[in-house]
Design a protein around this motif. Structure first.
Motif, PDB file in Angstrom:
ATOM      1  N   LEU A   1       0.829  -1.210   0.000  1.00  0.00           N
ATOM      2  CA  LEU A   1       0.000   0.000   0.000  1.00  0.00           C
ATOM      3  C   LEU A   1       0.862   1.258   0.000  1.00  0.00           C
ATOM      4  N   TYR A   2       1.934   1.224   0.778  1.00  0.00           N
ATOM      5  CA  TYR A   2       2.801   2.404   0.832  1.00  0.00           C
ATOM      6  C   TYR A   2       3.352   2.730  -0.550  1.00  0.00           C
ATOM      7  N   LEU A   3       3.900   1.732  -1.234  1.00  0.00           N
ATOM      8  CA  LEU A   3       4.531   1.980  -2.531  1.00  0.00           C
ATOM      9  C   LEU A   3       3.507   2.396  -3.582  1.00  0.00           C
ATOM     10  N   ARG A   4       2.358   1.718  -3.622  1.00  0.00           N
ATOM     11  CA  ARG A   4       1.350   2.057  -4.638  1.00  0.00           C
ATOM     12  C   ARG A   4       0.739   3.421  -4.351  1.00  0.00           C
ATOM     13  N   GLY A   5       0.474   3.716  -3.093  1.00  0.00           N
ATOM     14  CA  GLY A   5      -0.055   5.031  -2.750  1.00  0.00           C
ATOM     15  C   GLY A   5       0.933   6.134  -3.059  1.00  0.00           C
ATOM     16  N   ARG A   6       2.187   5.874  -2.805  1.00  0.00           N
ATOM     17  CA  ARG A   6       3.230   6.859  -3.093  1.00  0.00           C
ATOM     18  C   ARG A   6       3.294   7.149  -4.595  1.00  0.00           C
ATOM     19  N   GLN A   7       3.153   6.081  -5.411  1.00  0.00           N
ATOM     20  CA  GLN A   7       3.144   6.275  -6.854  1.00  0.00           C
ATOM     21  C   GLN A   7       1.974   7.161  -7.286  1.00  0.00           C
ATOM     22  N   LEU A   8       0.810   6.896  -6.727  1.00  0.00           N
ATOM     23  CA  LEU A   8      -0.370   7.687  -7.094  1.00  0.00           C
ATOM     24  C   LEU A   8      -0.200   9.148  -6.698  1.00  0.00           C
ATOM     25  N   LEU A   9       0.278   9.392  -5.484  1.00  0.00           N
ATOM     26  CA  LEU A   9       0.427  10.763  -4.999  1.00  0.00           C
ATOM     27  C   LEU A   9       1.533  11.508  -5.740  1.00  0.00           C
ATOM     28  N   LYS A  10       2.525  10.789  -6.219  1.00  0.00           N
ATOM     29  CA  LYS A  10       3.625  11.420  -6.947  1.00  0.00           C
ATOM     30  C   LYS A  10       3.214  11.812  -8.361  1.00  0.00           C
ATOM     31  N   LYS A  11       2.366  10.979  -8.988  1.00  0.00           N
ATOM     32  CA  LYS A  11       1.986  11.213 -10.372  1.00  0.00           C
ATOM     33  C   LYS A  11       0.724  12.061 -10.511  1.00  0.00           C
ATOM     34  N   GLU A  12      -0.142  12.009  -9.510  1.00  0.00           N
ATOM     35  CA  GLU A  12      -1.428  12.685  -9.608  1.00  0.00           C
ATOM     36  C   GLU A  12      -1.624  13.613  -8.412  1.00  0.00           C
ATOM     37  N   ALA A  13      -2.384  14.655  -8.611  1.00  0.00           N
ATOM     38  CA  ALA A  13      -2.655  15.608  -7.535  1.00  0.00           C
ATOM     39  C   ALA A  13      -3.954  15.232  -6.844  1.00  0.00           C
ATOM     40  N   PHE A  14      -3.871  14.923  -5.566  1.00  0.00           N
ATOM     41  CA  PHE A  14      -5.057  14.638  -4.766  1.00  0.00           C
ATOM     42  C   PHE A  14      -5.206  15.718  -3.711  1.00  0.00           C
ATOM     43  N   ASP A  15      -6.450  16.090  -3.466  1.00  0.00           N
ATOM     44  CA  ASP A  15      -6.724  17.114  -2.462  1.00  0.00           C
ATOM     45  C   ASP A  15      -6.793  16.541  -1.051  1.00  0.00           C
ATOM     46  N   LEU A  16      -7.087  15.242  -0.961  1.00  0.00           N
ATOM     47  CA  LEU A  16      -7.318  14.653   0.348  1.00  0.00           C
ATOM     48  C   LEU A  16      -7.129  13.143   0.256  1.00  0.00           C
ATOM     49  N   VAL A  17      -6.603  12.558   1.336  1.00  0.00           N
ATOM     50  CA  VAL A  17      -6.533  11.100   1.474  1.00  0.00           C
ATOM     51  C   VAL A  17      -7.454  10.709   2.620  1.00  0.00           C
ATOM     52  N   TYR A  18      -8.288   9.707   2.382  1.00  0.00           N
ATOM     53  CA  TYR A  18      -9.311   9.300   3.358  1.00  0.00           C
ATOM     54  C   TYR A  18      -9.108   7.828   3.698  1.00  0.00           C
ATOM     55  N   PHE A  19      -8.784   7.545   4.962  1.00  0.00           N
ATOM     56  CA  PHE A  19      -8.619   6.181   5.438  1.00  0.00           C
ATOM     57  C   PHE A  19      -9.912   5.751   6.121  1.00  0.00           C
ATOM     58  N   SER A  20     -10.556   4.730   5.561  1.00  0.00           N
ATOM     59  CA  SER A  20     -11.775   4.197   6.160  1.00  0.00           C
ATOM     60  C   SER A  20     -11.605   2.692   6.280  1.00  0.00           C
ATOM     61  N   THR A  21     -11.185   2.233   7.453  1.00  0.00           N
ATOM     62  CA  THR A  21     -10.834   0.837   7.648  1.00  0.00           C
ATOM     63  C   THR A  21     -10.655   0.564   9.135  1.00  0.00           C
ATOM     64  N   THR A  22     -10.790  -0.697   9.513  1.00  0.00           N
ATOM     65  CA  THR A  22     -10.404  -1.104  10.858  1.00  0.00           C
ATOM     66  C   THR A  22      -9.038  -1.784  10.859  1.00  0.00           C
ATOM     67  N   GLN A  23      -8.380  -1.814   9.709  1.00  0.00           N
ATOM     68  CA  GLN A  23      -6.977  -2.252   9.637  1.00  0.00           C
ATOM     69  C   GLN A  23      -6.119  -1.028   9.965  1.00  0.00           C
ATOM     70  N   PHE A  24      -6.098  -0.669  11.248  1.00  0.00           N
ATOM     71  CA  PHE A  24      -5.578   0.633  11.652  1.00  0.00           C
ATOM     72  C   PHE A  24      -4.102   0.831  11.321  1.00  0.00           C
TER      73      PHE A  24
END
Length: 454
Positions: free
Chosen positions: A91-114
Protein backbone atom coordinates in the motif's frame (compact mmCIF):
# COMPACT_ATOMS: atom_id res chain seq x y z
CA UNK A 1 -13.12 18.96 -9.62
CA UNK A 2 -11.92 17.88 -6.15
CA UNK A 3 -9.90 14.65 -6.12
CA UNK A 4 -10.12 12.12 -3.30
CA UNK A 5 -7.90 9.11 -2.64
CA UNK A 6 -9.66 6.56 -0.43
CA UNK A 7 -7.60 3.87 1.29
CA UNK A 8 -9.75 0.84 2.10
CA UNK A 9 -7.86 -2.48 2.21
CA UNK A 10 -11.16 -4.35 2.05
CA UNK A 11 -13.35 -3.61 -0.95
CA UNK A 12 -15.86 -5.47 -3.12
CA UNK A 13 -16.11 -8.26 -4.03
CA UNK A 14 -14.72 -8.99 -0.54
CA UNK A 15 -17.42 -8.31 2.03
CA UNK A 16 -16.37 -6.88 5.40
CA UNK A 17 -18.15 -4.43 7.71
CA UNK A 18 -15.34 -1.86 7.59
CA UNK A 19 -15.70 -1.10 3.87
CA UNK A 20 -19.45 -0.56 3.90
CA UNK A 21 -19.30 3.16 4.71
CA UNK A 22 -17.08 3.82 1.70
CA UNK A 23 -19.06 1.55 -0.61
CA UNK A 24 -22.39 3.16 0.28
CA UNK A 25 -20.97 6.70 0.03
CA UNK A 26 -19.33 6.37 -3.39
CA UNK A 27 -22.45 7.05 -5.52
CA UNK A 28 -23.07 10.29 -3.65
CA UNK A 29 -19.42 11.38 -3.86
CA UNK A 30 -19.58 10.91 -7.63
CA UNK A 31 -22.93 12.69 -7.93
CA UNK A 32 -21.43 15.62 -6.05
CA UNK A 33 -18.72 16.02 -8.68
CA UNK A 34 -15.77 14.43 -6.89
CA UNK A 35 -13.19 12.36 -8.72
CA UNK A 36 -12.56 9.32 -6.56
CA UNK A 37 -9.78 6.76 -6.59
CA UNK A 38 -10.00 3.79 -4.22
CA UNK A 39 -6.72 2.16 -3.21
CA UNK A 40 -7.41 -1.37 -2.03
CA UNK A 41 -5.83 -4.81 -1.80
CA UNK A 42 -6.00 -7.65 -4.29
CA UNK A 43 -6.12 -10.31 -1.60
CA UNK A 44 -6.16 -13.74 -3.21
CA UNK A 45 -6.67 -15.44 0.17
CA UNK A 46 -9.40 -13.40 1.88
CA UNK A 47 -10.68 -14.47 5.27
CA UNK A 48 -13.94 -12.60 4.65
CA UNK A 49 -16.63 -13.88 2.27
CA UNK A 50 -16.49 -12.94 -1.40
CA UNK A 51 -19.75 -11.41 -2.63
CA UNK A 52 -19.79 -10.56 -6.36
CA UNK A 53 -23.20 -8.86 -6.01
CA UNK A 54 -21.48 -5.94 -4.29
CA UNK A 55 -19.47 -5.08 -7.41
CA UNK A 56 -22.66 -3.83 -9.07
CA UNK A 57 -23.03 -1.18 -6.34
CA UNK A 58 -19.70 0.53 -7.16
CA UNK A 59 -20.21 3.45 -9.58
CA UNK A 60 -18.39 3.11 -12.89
CA UNK A 61 -16.61 6.51 -12.64
CA UNK A 62 -14.79 5.33 -9.49
CA UNK A 63 -11.27 4.13 -10.32
CA UNK A 64 -10.26 1.15 -8.20
CA UNK A 65 -6.52 0.54 -7.85
CA UNK A 66 -5.56 -2.81 -6.35
CA UNK A 67 -2.20 -3.66 -4.86
CA UNK A 68 -0.73 -6.85 -3.44
CA UNK A 69 -0.27 -8.47 -0.06
CA UNK A 70 2.14 -11.04 1.29
CA UNK A 71 0.77 -14.57 1.02
CA UNK A 72 -0.64 -16.30 4.07
CA UNK A 73 1.19 -19.42 2.93
CA UNK A 74 4.23 -18.09 4.77
CA UNK A 75 2.91 -15.22 6.91
CA UNK A 76 0.81 -17.66 8.94
CA UNK A 77 4.02 -19.20 10.26
CA UNK A 78 4.71 -15.82 11.85
CA UNK A 79 1.19 -15.71 13.26
CA UNK A 80 0.46 -12.79 10.90
CA UNK A 81 -2.94 -13.12 9.25
CA UNK A 82 -3.83 -9.44 9.62
CA UNK A 83 -4.38 -7.95 6.17
CA UNK A 84 -3.07 -4.54 7.23
CA UNK A 85 0.31 -5.98 8.19
CA UNK A 86 0.52 -8.18 5.11
CA UNK A 87 -0.21 -5.33 2.72
CA UNK A 88 1.48 -2.36 4.44
CA UNK A 89 4.58 -2.10 2.19
CA UNK A 90 2.50 -2.72 -0.93
CA UNK A 91 0.00 0.00 0.00
CA UNK A 92 2.80 2.40 0.83
CA UNK A 93 4.53 1.98 -2.53
CA UNK A 94 1.35 2.06 -4.64
CA UNK A 95 -0.05 5.03 -2.75
CA UNK A 96 3.23 6.86 -3.09
CA UNK A 97 3.14 6.27 -6.85
CA UNK A 98 -0.37 7.69 -7.09
CA UNK A 99 0.43 10.76 -5.00
CA UNK A 100 3.63 11.42 -6.95
CA UNK A 101 1.99 11.21 -10.37
CA UNK A 102 -1.43 12.68 -9.61
CA UNK A 103 -2.65 15.61 -7.53
CA UNK A 104 -5.06 14.64 -4.77
CA UNK A 105 -6.72 17.11 -2.46
CA UNK A 106 -7.32 14.65 0.35
CA UNK A 107 -6.53 11.10 1.47
CA UNK A 108 -9.31 9.30 3.36
CA UNK A 109 -8.62 6.18 5.44
CA UNK A 110 -11.78 4.20 6.16
CA UNK A 111 -10.83 0.84 7.65
CA UNK A 112 -10.40 -1.10 10.86
CA UNK A 113 -6.98 -2.25 9.64
CA UNK A 114 -5.58 0.63 11.65
CA UNK A 115 -1.92 -0.11 10.96
CA UNK A 116 -2.32 1.24 7.40
CA UNK A 117 -3.44 4.64 8.73
CA UNK A 118 0.19 5.44 9.59
CA UNK A 119 0.68 5.91 5.84
CA UNK A 120 -1.36 9.09 6.09
CA UNK A 121 1.35 10.79 8.09
CA UNK A 122 4.14 9.20 6.04
CA UNK A 123 2.66 10.49 2.78
CA UNK A 124 1.84 13.84 4.39
CA UNK A 125 5.51 14.29 5.26
CA UNK A 126 6.48 13.73 1.62
CA UNK A 127 3.59 15.23 -0.36
CA UNK A 128 1.88 17.55 2.14
CA UNK A 129 -1.50 16.00 1.32
CA UNK A 130 -3.96 16.25 4.23
CA UNK A 131 -5.51 13.04 5.47
CA UNK A 132 -8.68 12.05 7.30
CA UNK A 133 -9.14 8.91 9.41
CA UNK A 134 -12.49 7.18 9.93
CA UNK A 135 -12.65 5.45 13.34
CA UNK A 136 -15.30 2.75 13.02
CA UNK A 137 -13.89 1.07 16.12
CA UNK A 138 -11.46 2.48 18.69
CA UNK A 139 -7.87 2.12 17.51
CA UNK A 140 -6.70 1.90 21.12
CA UNK A 141 -9.43 0.18 23.13
CA UNK A 142 -9.62 -0.03 26.92
CA UNK A 143 -12.57 -2.45 26.96
CA UNK A 144 -10.56 -5.35 28.39
CA UNK A 145 -9.04 -3.10 31.05
CA UNK A 146 -12.43 -2.18 32.48
CA UNK A 147 -13.58 -3.78 35.77
CA UNK A 148 -15.49 -7.00 35.19
CA UNK A 149 -14.39 -7.36 31.56
CA UNK A 150 -13.49 -10.85 30.30
CA UNK A 151 -9.83 -11.67 29.63
CA UNK A 152 -8.63 -10.42 26.24
CA UNK A 153 -8.43 -12.97 23.43
CA UNK A 154 -5.31 -13.76 21.48
CA UNK A 155 -2.73 -14.01 24.26
CA UNK A 156 0.57 -12.34 23.36
CA UNK A 157 -0.85 -11.11 20.03
CA UNK A 158 -3.38 -8.97 21.86
CA UNK A 159 -0.74 -7.44 24.14
CA UNK A 160 1.57 -6.78 21.18
CA UNK A 161 -1.24 -5.17 19.16
CA UNK A 162 -2.33 -3.07 22.13
CA UNK A 163 1.20 -1.79 22.73
CA UNK A 164 1.63 -1.04 19.02
CA UNK A 165 -1.68 0.84 18.90
CA UNK A 166 -0.70 2.91 21.92
CA UNK A 167 2.32 4.31 20.09
CA UNK A 168 1.04 4.48 16.52
CA UNK A 169 -2.30 6.12 17.32
CA UNK A 170 -0.59 9.10 18.96
CA UNK A 171 1.99 9.48 16.19
CA UNK A 172 -0.56 9.17 13.36
CA UNK A 173 -3.33 11.36 14.74
CA UNK A 174 -0.94 14.17 15.68
CA UNK A 175 -0.86 15.40 12.07
CA UNK A 176 -4.27 14.12 10.98
CA UNK A 177 -6.41 16.85 9.41
CA UNK A 178 -9.62 15.43 10.89
CA UNK A 179 -11.06 12.31 12.50
CA UNK A 180 -14.56 11.06 11.81
CA UNK A 181 -15.97 8.51 14.23
CA UNK A 182 -19.09 6.40 14.52
CA UNK A 183 -19.27 7.18 18.24
CA UNK A 184 -18.81 10.33 20.26
CA UNK A 185 -17.31 8.15 23.01
CA UNK A 186 -14.30 7.45 20.79
CA UNK A 187 -13.66 11.16 20.24
CA UNK A 188 -14.10 11.88 23.93
CA UNK A 189 -11.48 9.23 24.73
CA UNK A 190 -9.06 10.90 22.31
CA UNK A 191 -9.61 14.31 23.91
CA UNK A 192 -8.93 12.81 27.34
CA UNK A 193 -5.86 10.99 26.08
CA UNK A 194 -4.20 13.79 24.08
CA UNK A 195 -4.13 17.45 25.10
CA UNK A 196 -3.69 18.53 21.49
CA UNK A 197 -6.87 16.73 20.30
CA UNK A 198 -9.65 19.32 20.54
CA UNK A 199 -13.40 19.21 20.09
CA UNK A 200 -13.11 20.47 16.51
CA UNK A 201 -10.52 17.81 15.67
CA UNK A 202 -13.22 15.22 15.03
CA UNK A 203 -16.82 14.73 13.97
CA UNK A 204 -19.36 12.04 14.79
CA UNK A 205 -20.65 10.29 11.67
CA UNK A 206 -22.67 7.16 12.34
CA UNK A 207 -23.01 4.39 9.80
CA UNK A 208 -25.54 5.04 7.05
CA UNK A 209 -28.68 3.08 6.31
CA UNK A 210 -28.29 0.99 3.15
CA UNK A 211 -31.27 2.47 1.35
CA UNK A 212 -30.11 1.40 -2.15
CA UNK A 213 -28.98 -2.10 -1.11
CA UNK A 214 -32.42 -3.28 -0.12
CA UNK A 215 -33.52 -3.11 -3.75
CA UNK A 216 -30.77 -5.60 -4.59
CA UNK A 217 -31.75 -7.80 -1.63
CA UNK A 218 -35.43 -7.81 -2.57
CA UNK A 219 -34.65 -8.71 -6.17
CA UNK A 220 -32.36 -11.54 -5.11
CA UNK A 221 -35.01 -12.82 -2.73
CA UNK A 222 -37.31 -13.51 -5.68
CA UNK A 223 -34.79 -15.82 -7.38
CA UNK A 224 -32.61 -17.35 -4.63
CA UNK A 225 -33.64 -20.06 -2.14
CA UNK A 226 -34.79 -18.88 1.27
CA UNK A 227 -32.12 -18.59 3.95
CA UNK A 228 -34.44 -19.42 6.84
CA UNK A 229 -36.19 -22.80 7.04
CA UNK A 230 -39.93 -23.15 6.52
CA UNK A 231 -40.87 -24.17 10.06
CA UNK A 232 -44.02 -23.66 12.09
CA UNK A 233 -42.12 -21.81 14.81
CA UNK A 234 -41.90 -18.05 15.18
CA UNK A 235 -38.48 -17.24 13.76
CA UNK A 236 -36.17 -14.67 15.36
CA UNK A 237 -33.09 -13.93 13.26
CA UNK A 238 -29.84 -12.04 13.82
CA UNK A 239 -26.88 -11.58 11.46
CA UNK A 240 -23.62 -10.21 12.80
CA UNK A 241 -20.97 -10.41 15.48
CA UNK A 242 -21.72 -12.01 18.84
CA UNK A 243 -18.94 -11.01 21.22
CA UNK A 244 -18.61 -11.52 24.97
CA UNK A 245 -19.80 -7.93 25.43
CA UNK A 246 -23.22 -9.04 24.13
CA UNK A 247 -23.56 -12.08 26.37
CA UNK A 248 -25.65 -10.32 29.07
CA UNK A 249 -28.22 -9.29 26.44
CA UNK A 250 -28.19 -12.81 25.04
CA UNK A 251 -28.76 -14.23 28.54
CA UNK A 252 -31.87 -12.07 29.01
CA UNK A 253 -33.19 -13.16 25.61
CA UNK A 254 -32.62 -16.89 26.25
CA UNK A 255 -34.22 -16.69 29.69
CA UNK A 256 -37.39 -15.29 28.11
CA UNK A 257 -37.39 -17.73 25.18
CA UNK A 258 -37.10 -20.66 27.58
CA UNK A 259 -40.53 -19.89 28.98
CA UNK A 260 -42.05 -20.74 25.58
CA UNK A 261 -40.01 -23.88 24.78
CA UNK A 262 -43.01 -26.18 25.27
CA UNK A 263 -45.52 -23.91 23.54
CA UNK A 264 -47.38 -25.30 20.49
CA UNK A 265 -45.62 -22.66 18.42
CA UNK A 266 -42.31 -21.87 20.14
CA UNK A 267 -39.83 -19.16 19.26
CA UNK A 268 -36.81 -20.37 17.29
CA UNK A 269 -33.57 -18.41 17.10
CA UNK A 270 -31.22 -18.20 14.10
CA UNK A 271 -27.79 -16.56 14.32
CA UNK A 272 -25.59 -16.01 11.26
CA UNK A 273 -22.01 -14.78 10.84
CA UNK A 274 -21.31 -14.52 14.56
CA UNK A 275 -17.51 -14.86 14.38
CA UNK A 276 -14.76 -13.03 12.50
CA UNK A 277 -12.71 -16.24 12.40
CA UNK A 278 -12.19 -18.01 9.05
CA UNK A 279 -14.93 -20.37 7.94
CA UNK A 280 -14.87 -23.56 9.97
CA UNK A 281 -12.71 -22.07 12.72
CA UNK A 282 -15.15 -19.87 14.61
CA UNK A 283 -16.27 -20.83 18.10
CA UNK A 284 -20.02 -20.79 18.73
CA UNK A 285 -21.18 -18.07 21.12
CA UNK A 286 -24.59 -19.49 21.98
CA UNK A 287 -24.04 -23.21 22.68
CA UNK A 288 -23.35 -23.23 26.42
CA UNK A 289 -25.84 -20.48 27.19
CA UNK A 290 -28.60 -22.20 25.23
CA UNK A 291 -27.89 -25.47 27.04
CA UNK A 292 -28.04 -23.75 30.41
CA UNK A 293 -31.51 -22.42 29.59
CA UNK A 294 -32.66 -25.75 28.12
CA UNK A 295 -33.31 -24.39 24.63
CA UNK A 296 -30.48 -25.95 22.60
CA UNK A 297 -33.02 -27.42 20.18
CA UNK A 298 -34.38 -23.91 19.49
CA UNK A 299 -31.08 -22.10 18.91
CA UNK A 300 -29.18 -22.40 15.62
CA UNK A 301 -25.87 -20.64 15.04
CA UNK A 302 -23.65 -20.44 11.96
CA UNK A 303 -20.39 -18.76 12.89
CA UNK A 304 -19.10 -18.30 9.32
CA UNK A 305 -19.54 -14.83 7.86
CA UNK A 306 -22.31 -14.43 5.31
CA UNK A 307 -22.74 -12.06 2.41
CA UNK A 308 -23.97 -8.53 3.08
CA UNK A 309 -26.91 -8.82 0.70
CA UNK A 310 -27.81 -12.15 2.30
CA UNK A 311 -27.83 -10.49 5.73
CA UNK A 312 -30.43 -8.05 4.41
CA UNK A 313 -32.45 -10.94 2.99
CA UNK A 314 -32.50 -12.58 6.42
CA UNK A 315 -34.03 -9.43 7.88
CA UNK A 316 -36.71 -9.51 5.19
CA UNK A 317 -37.48 -13.21 5.76
CA UNK A 318 -37.64 -13.38 9.55
CA UNK A 319 -40.78 -13.10 11.66
CA UNK A 320 -38.96 -11.02 14.27
CA UNK A 321 -35.70 -9.16 13.70
CA UNK A 322 -33.26 -8.93 16.61
CA UNK A 323 -30.87 -6.24 17.84
CA UNK A 324 -28.49 -6.88 20.74
CA UNK A 325 -26.75 -4.20 22.79
CA UNK A 326 -23.22 -4.30 24.16
CA UNK A 327 -21.70 -3.87 27.61
CA UNK A 328 -19.21 -1.60 25.86
CA UNK A 329 -21.10 1.66 26.26
CA UNK A 330 -19.25 3.19 23.29
CA UNK A 331 -20.22 0.43 20.86
CA UNK A 332 -22.34 1.80 18.01
CA UNK A 333 -24.15 -1.08 16.25
CA UNK A 334 -24.22 -0.48 12.51
CA UNK A 335 -27.06 -2.96 11.99
CA UNK A 336 -29.63 -0.66 13.66
CA UNK A 337 -30.33 1.24 10.45
CA UNK A 338 -30.69 -1.67 8.01
CA UNK A 339 -32.82 -3.54 10.54
CA UNK A 340 -35.24 -0.63 10.81
CA UNK A 341 -35.32 -0.21 7.03
CA UNK A 342 -36.35 -3.86 6.65
CA UNK A 343 -39.71 -2.84 8.19
CA UNK A 344 -40.10 -6.11 10.08
CA UNK A 345 -41.26 -6.44 13.69
CA UNK A 346 -38.09 -5.82 15.66
CA UNK A 347 -36.90 -6.57 19.17
CA UNK A 348 -33.95 -4.77 20.81
CA UNK A 349 -32.37 -6.07 24.03
CA UNK A 350 -29.73 -3.77 25.48
CA UNK A 351 -28.00 -2.71 28.70
CA UNK A 352 -29.38 0.46 30.21
CA UNK A 353 -27.64 3.63 28.99
CA UNK A 354 -26.15 1.90 25.95
CA UNK A 355 -25.88 3.40 22.47
CA UNK A 356 -28.50 0.96 21.20
CA UNK A 357 -31.00 2.13 23.83
CA UNK A 358 -30.48 5.75 22.78
CA UNK A 359 -30.86 4.93 19.09
CA UNK A 360 -34.13 3.04 19.53
CA UNK A 361 -35.52 5.78 21.74
CA UNK A 362 -34.67 8.28 19.00
CA UNK A 363 -35.74 6.29 15.95
CA UNK A 364 -38.46 3.96 17.23
CA UNK A 365 -39.30 0.97 15.07
CA UNK A 366 -38.53 -1.66 17.73
CA UNK A 367 -39.68 -2.94 21.09
CA UNK A 368 -36.95 -2.05 23.56
CA UNK A 369 -36.05 -4.18 26.58
CA UNK A 370 -33.30 -2.78 28.79
CA UNK A 371 -31.67 -4.21 31.88
CA UNK A 372 -29.57 -2.89 34.73
CA UNK A 373 -26.35 -4.61 35.83
CA UNK A 374 -26.70 -7.61 38.11
CA UNK A 375 -28.90 -10.67 38.36
CA UNK A 376 -31.91 -8.70 39.55
CA UNK A 377 -31.87 -6.41 36.55
CA UNK A 378 -31.55 -9.32 34.14
CA UNK A 379 -34.43 -11.24 35.81
CA UNK A 380 -36.73 -8.23 35.61
CA UNK A 381 -35.85 -7.71 31.95
CA UNK A 382 -36.48 -11.37 31.13
CA UNK A 383 -39.90 -11.10 32.77
CA UNK A 384 -40.75 -7.99 30.73
CA UNK A 385 -39.53 -9.63 27.56
CA UNK A 386 -41.61 -12.75 28.23
CA UNK A 387 -44.74 -10.62 28.48
CA UNK A 388 -43.89 -8.88 25.22
CA UNK A 389 -43.24 -12.17 23.41
CA UNK A 390 -46.50 -13.63 24.71
CA UNK A 391 -48.37 -10.75 23.15
CA UNK A 392 -46.48 -11.15 19.88
CA UNK A 393 -47.14 -14.91 19.79
CA UNK A 394 -50.86 -14.17 19.96
CA UNK A 395 -50.60 -11.83 16.98
CA UNK A 396 -47.43 -12.54 14.94
CA UNK A 397 -46.45 -9.90 12.45
CA UNK A 398 -47.86 -6.96 14.36
CA UNK A 399 -45.51 -3.95 14.72
CA UNK A 400 -43.57 -3.70 17.95
CA UNK A 401 -42.61 -0.53 19.76
CA UNK A 402 -43.13 3.03 18.61
CA UNK A 403 -43.53 3.63 14.86
CA UNK A 404 -40.19 4.15 13.08
CA UNK A 405 -39.19 7.76 12.59
CA UNK A 406 -38.46 7.43 8.87
CA UNK A 407 -38.11 11.18 8.42
CA UNK A 408 -35.33 11.29 11.02
CA UNK A 409 -33.72 8.21 9.49
CA UNK A 410 -33.80 9.84 6.06
CA UNK A 411 -32.49 13.24 7.09
CA UNK A 412 -29.80 12.10 9.51
CA UNK A 413 -28.89 8.44 9.01
CA UNK A 414 -29.48 7.44 5.40
CA UNK A 415 -26.41 6.65 3.29
CA UNK A 416 -27.09 9.87 1.38
CA UNK A 417 -27.18 11.95 4.58
CA UNK A 418 -23.95 10.43 5.91
CA UNK A 419 -22.22 10.95 2.56
CA UNK A 420 -23.33 14.56 2.56
CA UNK A 421 -21.84 15.13 6.01
CA UNK A 422 -18.57 13.52 4.93
CA UNK A 423 -18.43 15.89 1.98
CA UNK A 424 -19.00 18.86 4.27
CA UNK A 425 -15.96 17.78 6.30
CA UNK A 426 -13.88 17.24 3.15
CA UNK A 427 -14.86 20.61 1.71
CA UNK A 428 -13.81 22.45 4.86
CA UNK A 429 -10.43 20.74 4.79
CA UNK A 430 -9.58 21.47 1.17
CA UNK A 431 -10.96 25.02 1.13
CA UNK A 432 -7.46 26.40 1.79
CA UNK A 433 -5.80 24.21 -0.85
CA UNK A 434 -3.63 26.06 -3.35
CA UNK A 435 -4.23 23.51 -6.11
CA UNK A 436 -8.01 23.37 -6.04
CA UNK A 437 -10.58 26.16 -6.45
CA UNK A 438 -12.78 26.64 -3.38
CA UNK A 439 -15.48 23.92 -3.48
CA UNK A 440 -19.12 24.82 -3.80
CA UNK A 441 -21.24 24.61 -0.67
CA UNK A 442 -22.87 21.19 -0.49
CA UNK A 443 -26.36 22.65 -0.81
CA UNK A 444 -25.51 24.18 -4.20
CA UNK A 445 -24.81 20.89 -5.92
CA UNK A 446 -26.98 18.73 -3.67
CA UNK A 447 -29.89 20.85 -2.40
CA UNK A 448 -32.12 18.00 -1.19
CA UNK A 449 -31.59 14.47 0.03
CA UNK A 450 -33.05 11.62 -2.02
CA UNK A 451 -35.99 9.92 -0.28
CA UNK A 452 -35.56 6.67 1.59
CA UNK A 453 -36.98 3.52 0.06
CA UNK A 454 -38.19 1.51 3.08
Amino acid sequence: MPRLLIVSPHFPPVNTPDMQRVRMSLPYFVDAGWEVVVLTVDDRQPLAPVEPDLLATVPRPVRVVRTGAFSRNWSRYLGMNNLGLRTLPHLYLRGRQLLKKEAFDLVYFSTTQFIVCVLGRVWHMEFDTPYVIDLQDPWLSDYYQQPGAPPPPGGWKYHFSHALAKHLERWTLRQCAHVVSVSGHYLLALRQRYRWFHEDSGSVLTFGAPDEDFAVAREKRTTAPALLPATASIKIAYAGRLGPDMRPALDVLFAAIARFKDAPRPFELFFFGTSYAPAGQGAASTTDLAARHGISHLVHEKTARIGYIDSLRIMLETDLALLLGSEDRAYSPSKVYPTLLASRPTLAVAPANSVLEAKIQELGGAALITFAPGAGGAADAAQNLSALLAGFAGNPGRPLGAPPQLAVLEQQYSAAAIARRQLEVFNRLIARSRTTPPPLPVAEYWPTLPPLQP
